[in-house]
Design a protein around this motif. Structure first.
Motif, PDB file in Angstrom:
ATOM      1  N   HIS A 354      42.236  64.148  29.459  1.00 48.43           N
ATOM      2  CA  HIS A 354      42.512  63.431  28.612  1.00 48.43           C
ATOM      3  C   HIS A 354      42.224  63.833  27.207  1.00 48.43           C
ATOM      4  O   HIS A 354      42.301  63.030  26.107  1.00 48.43           O
ATOM      5  CB  HIS A 354      41.863  62.019  28.719  1.00 48.43           C
ATOM      6  CG  HIS A 354      40.460  62.014  28.819  1.00 48.43           C
ATOM      7  ND1 HIS A 354      39.728  62.350  29.878  1.00 48.43           N
ATOM      8  CD2 HIS A 354      39.476  61.606  27.857  1.00 48.43           C
ATOM      9  CE1 HIS A 354      38.116  61.923  29.460  1.00 48.43           C
ATOM     10  NE2 HIS A 354      38.341  61.873  28.040  1.00 48.43           N
ATOM     11  N   PRO A 356      43.673  66.312  24.410  1.00 45.38           N
ATOM     12  CA  PRO A 356      44.965  66.917  24.109  1.00 45.38           C
ATOM     13  C   PRO A 356      44.570  68.418  23.637  1.00 45.38           C
ATOM     14  O   PRO A 356      45.481  69.269  23.870  1.00 45.38           O
ATOM     15  CB  PRO A 356      45.432  66.186  22.876  1.00 45.38           C
ATOM     16  CG  PRO A 356      44.856  64.769  22.953  1.00 45.38           C
ATOM     17  CD  PRO A 356      43.446  65.142  23.603  1.00 45.38           C
ATOM     18  N   ALA A 359      44.780  70.658  26.485  1.00 49.80           N
ATOM     19  CA  ALA A 359      46.124  71.085  26.850  1.00 49.80           C
ATOM     20  C   ALA A 359      46.723  72.065  25.922  1.00 49.80           C
ATOM     21  O   ALA A 359      47.400  73.027  26.442  1.00 49.80           O
ATOM     22  CB  ALA A 359      46.909  69.836  26.946  1.00 49.80           C
ATOM     23  N   ALA A 373      53.048  70.843  32.324  1.00 47.62           N
ATOM     24  CA  ALA A 373      52.336  69.841  31.846  1.00 47.62           C
ATOM     25  C   ALA A 373      53.058  68.693  32.432  1.00 47.62           C
ATOM     26  O   ALA A 373      54.493  68.498  32.342  1.00 47.62           O
ATOM     27  CB  ALA A 373      52.135  69.749  30.697  1.00 47.62           C
ATOM     28  N   CYS A 374      52.356  67.560  32.595  1.00 48.62           N
ATOM     29  CA  CYS A 374      52.887  66.160  33.151  1.00 48.62           C
ATOM     30  C   CYS A 374      51.800  65.284  32.306  1.00 48.62           C
ATOM     31  O   CYS A 374      50.481  65.123  32.698  1.00 48.62           O
ATOM     32  CB  CYS A 374      52.719  65.874  34.724  1.00 48.62           C
ATOM     33  SG  CYS A 374      52.999  64.212  35.051  1.00 48.62           S
ATOM     34  N   ALA A 375      52.450  64.399  31.380  1.00 44.16           N
ATOM     35  CA  ALA A 375      51.592  63.417  30.678  1.00 44.16           C
ATOM     36  C   ALA A 375      51.723  62.220  31.038  1.00 44.16           C
ATOM     37  O   ALA A 375      52.948  61.779  31.318  1.00 44.16           O
ATOM     38  CB  ALA A 375      52.006  63.563  29.201  1.00 44.16           C
ATOM     39  N   GLY A 377      51.752  58.100  30.428  1.00 40.88           N
ATOM     40  CA  GLY A 377      51.777  57.336  29.044  1.00 40.88           C
ATOM     41  C   GLY A 377      50.820  56.066  29.285  1.00 40.88           C
ATOM     42  O   GLY A 377      50.363  55.820  30.315  1.00 40.88           O
TER      43      GLY A 377
END
Length: 377
Positions: A354, A356, A359, A373-375, A377
Motif C-alpha cells: 500500500h 505507492p 510500486a 500492476a493491479c490497483a 480503489g
C-alpha cells in the motif's frame, strides 16, 4: 266551604306553578344535554345523571390539567435555564474553537482528543529523552545525535558485540591478574618470613624458566597445528556448504548492498547457529545483533533460496510477498526487486503493498516485460 275552596284554589295554583317550574327545569336540562351531546331520553333525570357524571369527570380532568400546567411551566423554566447555560458554554467554547480551527463541537471534541494524544506523546518523548541522557553520560540529545552521524547500525551492533566480548575477556584477565598478584604477595611474604628459602626459590625459578622454554616451544607448535587445522576445517566447510545456504549468502549480500558478504554456520557452539559475515570478511554478527531491516533481508534471502530449490525440483507455486520492504530504504528496495525479478523468470511473484513509492520502484527495476500492476480503489 268558601274557605276550603279558596285554600284548594291556592294549592292548585301552587301545584300549577311547580309543574310549570318542573317543565321549565326539564326543558333546560334537555337543552343542556342536547348541547353537550348527551343521548336523548324522555326522562330528564337520566340526562341529568349523565350531566352530573360528565361534570365530575370534567372537574377531575381540570384538576389534572392544572397540575400538568404547573409541571409544564416548571419544565419550561428548567429548559430555559439549561438553554441559558448552553449558550454560556458555547460562548466560552467559541474562543477555543477559533484557536483549534473547529467548525463544530464534534470537530472540537476531536481536536481535544488529538491534544490529549499529543500531550501523552510529548510526555513519552520527554521520558525517552531523560532515559537517553541518563544512559548517555550526561550528554544532551543533540550531542548524542551528532555523534551518530555516519554510523552504520549494523556496524554499531557488530562493534557492540565485539566490545562486549573484549570486555568479558579483559575482566577475565583482570581477575586472573588479581589472583596472580595475590599469590605473588603471599609468596613474597613467605620469603620475608623465611630468608633461607630464597636460595631454593632462585633455584626453582631457574628450573621453571628452563621448563617454560620447553613448554613455550611445545605451545607454539601445538598452536600452529590448531590454527592450521581450523583453517583447513573452515576451507572444507566453505567448499562443501549446503547449496541452499550458499544461494542464501549470495542473495543476502545482494539485498544488503554488499554490507554483508556471506552467511556462515557456527558448528563449534553448543548448537549450530547462523552468523552473518561483514564485508571485511572477518567480522561476524549474530542474528540477534542485527538491525530489524537486516533481519528482514536475512529472512527474505533464506525464503527465496528455499523457493528457488522448490522450483528447481518442479514445485512451481506462486511466491506471495506482502509488504516485505517496509523496513527497507530505497536502495535496498531496488535490490529486493531485482532479486524478485530474477525469481519471476521461473515462477510467478505477487507483491502486495500500500506504498505507492514501492510500486514506482518496482516498475523502474523490473521492467514492463515481466511486470503488471493491479490497483484496488
Amino acid at each position: 266551604m268558601r274557605v276550603e275552596i279558596e285554600a284548594l284554589l291556592e294549592l292548585q295554583g301552587r301545584l300549577d306553578g311547580m309543574e310549570r317550574d318542573s317543565a321549565e327545569y326539564g326543558a333546560s336540562v334537555h337543552a343542556a344535554a342536547d348541547a353537550l351531546g348527551v343521548p336523548a331520553s324522555e326522562d330528564p333525570k337520566e340526562r341529568l345523571t349523565a350531566l352530573r357524571s360528565r361534570l365530575t369527570s370534567a372537574r377531575a380532568t381540570a384538576t389534572v390539567m392544572d397540575a400538568l400546567r404547573v409541571t409544564l411551566n416548571t419544565r419550561n423554566d428548567e429548559v430555559e435555564a439549561e438553554e441559558a447555560r448552553l449558550v454560556a458554554a458555547m460562548d466560552a467554547l467559541t474562543s477555543l474553537m477559533e484557536v483549534t480551527g473547529s467548525a463544530s463541537v464534534d470537530e472540537l471534541a476531536g481536536a481535544i482528543e488529538r491534544s490529549r494524544a499529543a500531550r501523552a506523546l510529548r510526555e513519552a518523548i520527554g521520558d525517552a529523552e531523560r532515559a537517553i541522557i541518563s544512559a548517555g553520560d550526561g550528554k544532551s540529545v543533540e550531542e548524542l545525535l551528532q555523534s551518530l552521524d555516519g554510523v552504520d547500525p549494523d556496524s554499531l551492533a557488530a562493534r557492540t558485540q565485539t566490545l562486549s566480548t573484549e570486555l568479558a575477556e579483559l575482566n577475565a584477565e583482570v581477575d586472573a591478574a588479581a589472583a596472580a598478584l595475590g599469590d605473588a604477595r603471599r609468596a613474597f611474604a613467605s620469603l620475608e618470613q623465611d630468608r633461607d628459602s630464597a636460595i631454593d626459590a632462585a633455584t626453582d625459578a631457574g628450573q621453571a624458566r628452563a621448563e617454560l622454554t620447553v613448554l613455550s616451544e611445545q605451545y607454539i607448535l601445538k598452536r600452529a597445528q590448531a590454527v592450521t587445522l581450523r583453517w583447513a576445517i573452515e576451507q572444507y566447510r566453505e567448499q562443501h556448504q549446503d547449496p541452499m545456504l550458499l544461494r542464501a549468502s549470495e542473495l543476502f549480500s545482494t539485498l544488503t548492498i554488499g554490507r554483508y558478504a556471506a552467511l556462515r554456520i557456527d558448528s563449534d557452539a553448543a548448537s549450530p547457529r547462523l552468523l552473518g559475515v561483514r564485508d571485511d570478511g572477518r567480522t561476524v554478527v549474530e542474528v540477534g545483533a542485527m538491525s530489524e531491516g537486516t533481519t528482514d533481508q536475512l529472512f527474505l534471502a533464506l525464503r527465496l533460496a528455499a523457493v528457488e530449490q522448490s522450483v528447481a525440483a518442479g514445485v512451481r507455486l506462486p511466491f506471495l510477498a506482502d509488504d516485505l520492504f517496509v523496513n527497507f530504504d530505497d536502495d535496498r528496495s531496488e535490490a529486493g526487486f531485482r532479486v524478485l525479478a530474477e525469481l519471476a523468470r521461473s515462477t510467478q511473484v505477487l507483491f502486495f503493498t500500500h506504498h505507492p513509492h514501492l510500486a514506482s520502484i518496482a516498475r523502474a527495476v523490473v521492467g514492463a516485460d515481466i511486470h503488471s500492476a493491479c490497483a484496488l480503489g
